[in-house]
Design a protein around this motif. Structure first.
Motif, PDB file in Angstrom:
ATOM      1  N   ARG A 170       7.736 -11.604 -26.687  1.00  0.00           N
ATOM      2  CA  ARG A 170       6.532 -11.581 -27.399  1.00  0.00           C
ATOM      3  C   ARG A 170       7.082 -11.846 -29.007  1.00  0.00           C
ATOM      4  O   ARG A 170       7.681 -11.070 -29.592  1.00  0.00           O
ATOM      5  CB  ARG A 170       5.634 -10.392 -27.464  1.00  0.00           C
ATOM      6  N   THR A 208       1.991 -16.468 -32.660  1.00  0.00           N
ATOM      7  CA  THR A 208       2.671 -15.753 -31.676  1.00  0.00           C
ATOM      8  C   THR A 208       2.792 -16.529 -30.240  1.00  0.00           C
ATOM      9  O   THR A 208       1.699 -17.081 -29.684  1.00  0.00           O
ATOM     10  CB  THR A 208       1.997 -14.304 -31.367  1.00  0.00           C
ATOM     11  N   LEU A 241       4.223 -15.893 -26.166  1.00  0.00           N
ATOM     12  CA  LEU A 241       4.641 -14.993 -25.105  1.00  0.00           C
ATOM     13  C   LEU A 241       5.619 -15.809 -24.188  1.00  0.00           C
ATOM     14  O   LEU A 241       5.158 -16.682 -23.561  1.00  0.00           O
ATOM     15  CB  LEU A 241       3.423 -14.589 -24.270  1.00  0.00           C
TER      16      LEU A 241
END
Length: 465
Positions: free
Chosen positions: A300, A446, A448
């Motif tokens: 992450r 962000t 992932l």
């Protein structure tokens, strides 16, 4: 290192002459053990024949032993924790270094214009090291001179006068500085701290991966950490003590004491969980600090920054160092909301400089995939953009084969498809990793990443274009 009380200056051997008879040559100088052998040799050669039969083979053997011991002492006695001493940059006045095995002190004299600009002149005492380590020393100037004369703990890529380096310096006027040259023939950068005046200074420099932390204290004060910088010098490098007079018309002499050079284990303290990667950091000093977390096989990564574009980049990077050919793959999904041009992907990068050469495969917030690259340091970025397919989960792959960079993209559960390739010439080693940029200096993005792998590939001969 103590050698039966003998100092380095006594370990010399000048002109050697071998007359058949008479007294030993007065021009010869020997270290203690060699002198004993020489006198024994001379006694054997001139011993009365009725008491001792001269053997020329013994004569030659003892002479070779004399020279061998002299050579061995001169090579192992001189520099304590270090192995070499020499001038860098050919200053007009030759420098010198003396090590006192009794006190552990190093008396280093150096001339030279400076350790500055695009080329350095100074005297250096060093050893070769790899990995993580800590170097400590106390430094006291023994000679008067220009305020900017300096004593340093230095990490240096090579003995080239324009080599990359990083150093903790104390100047003659008492100014502490952290100084570094990021790339060969670049200008030196400096971070100067308040002047505290002359004295005896304790210096400490610790390398942990690409992170360089420094401490300093004056006289009897406890060491205080000044901060940390990053420098991608790689391994092996030259670690040691340096002295420059800041003028080629004078010599600066510094006494270094309490010197220690300690190898440190590979540390995961700063980056406790980065999976197959070794480091994470912001590139280009974005206003909002980024981060990287690794758990259950997923990364992450959160990054801010204006963009990976133009001549300078700002983003969060998670990387490892590699050489040769390799393939990097990942499945990625951009989380949350943001501008369409926020991006994440796989990047090969020459260095951590914000204007470094690079090549990457990026997925933007809008779902647009792109192959982007900067061919040389400080050039503008080039891009090849694919049609926008909308947000979602993407598979990406970046392959390095010599100078060729291949881009693969797959949408959702689809197969990876080879899209395009370009050419970027990197020098080994390079950095390979994951990059995330918000495309906004006042926001974060962000991403992932899962199913991440980096695999070495065999070297292949270049084919026809």
């Amino acid at each position: 290192m103590k050698l039966n009380g003998w100092k380095p200056a006594q370990q010399t051997c000048k002109t050697l002459k071998l007359p058949l008879r008479g007294t030993p040559p007065q021009t010869a100088e020997f270290p203690f053990s060699a002198s004993i052998l020489w006198r024994s040799l001379w006694g054997i050669r001139n011993f009365p024949r009725r008491k001792f039969r001269y053997n020329p083979h013994v004569h030659k053997l003892l002479l070779l032993s004399c020279l061998f011991i002299s050579s061995g002492l001169s090579q192992t006695a001189t520099y304590g924790s270090f192995t070499n001493s020499d001038d860098v940059g050919a200053p007009s006045i030759k420098g010198s270094a003396e090590f006192d095995g009794t006190t552990g002190g190093y008396k280093i004299s150096g001339s030279g214009s400076d350790i500055w600009g695009k080329a350095d002149q100074f005297h250096y005492v060093w050893r070769e090291m790899s990995g993580n380590f800590a170097v400590t020393a106390s430094a006291k100037f023994l000679t008067e001179g220009i305020g900017h004369r300096k004593a340093v703990i230095m990490l240096r890529k090579s003995l080239d006068t324009d080599s990359p380096f990083v150093q903790l310096a104390i100047h003659g006027d008492g100014t502490p500085s952290v100084q570094f040259r990021n790339a060969k023939a670049d200008n030196v950068n400096t971070v100067d701290f308040p002047i505290e005046g002359p004295g005896t200074w304790k210096l400490k420099l610790v390398r942990d991966g690409v992170n360089i932390a420094v401490w300093i204290a004056k006289d009897d004060a406890p060491l205080k950490e000044l901060g940390t910088t990053m420098n991608q010098l790689g391994s092996p490098i030259l670690v040691g003590l340096g002295v420059s007079s800041h003028t080629d018309k004078a010599v600066n002499t510094v006494l270094f004491s309490n010197v220690s050079v300690d190898q440190l284990p590979a540390s995961d303290a700063a980056h406790p969980a980065l999976g197959i990667f070794t480091n994470s950091a912001d590139i280009g000093s974005p206003a909002i600090r980024g981060s990287a977390e690794y758990s259950n096989g997923e990364y992450r990564v959160t990054g801010s920054g204006a963009n990976i574009w133009g001549k300078h980049d700002q983003f969060q990077y998670v990387w490892r160092e590699m050489s040769g050919n390799f393939t990097a793959t990942a499945t990625m999904r951009i989380l949350g909301d943001g501008v369409d041009h926020r991006k994440g992907g796989i990047m090969i990068r020459q260095s951590l400089d914000p204007d470094s050469a690079f090549a990457d495969v990026m997925i933007h917030g809008s779902g647009m995939a792109a192959l982007q690259w900067r061919s040389k340091q400080a050039e503008n970025v080039n891009t090849f953009d694919l049609p926008v397919e909308g947000p979602g989960t993407y598979k990406i792959k970046l392959v390095r084969t010599g100078v060729k960079m291949y881009m693969y993209v797959g949408n959702g559960d689809g197969e990876l498809v080879k899209i395009a390739n370009t050419e970027v010439t990197f020098q080994n080693p390079v950095l390979i990793g994951l990059a995330v940029c918000a495309h906004q200096p006042d926001a974060t993005a962000t991403v992932l990443f899962s199913d991440v792998s980096v695999e070495e590939q065999p070297t292949t001969a270049p084919g026809p274009r």
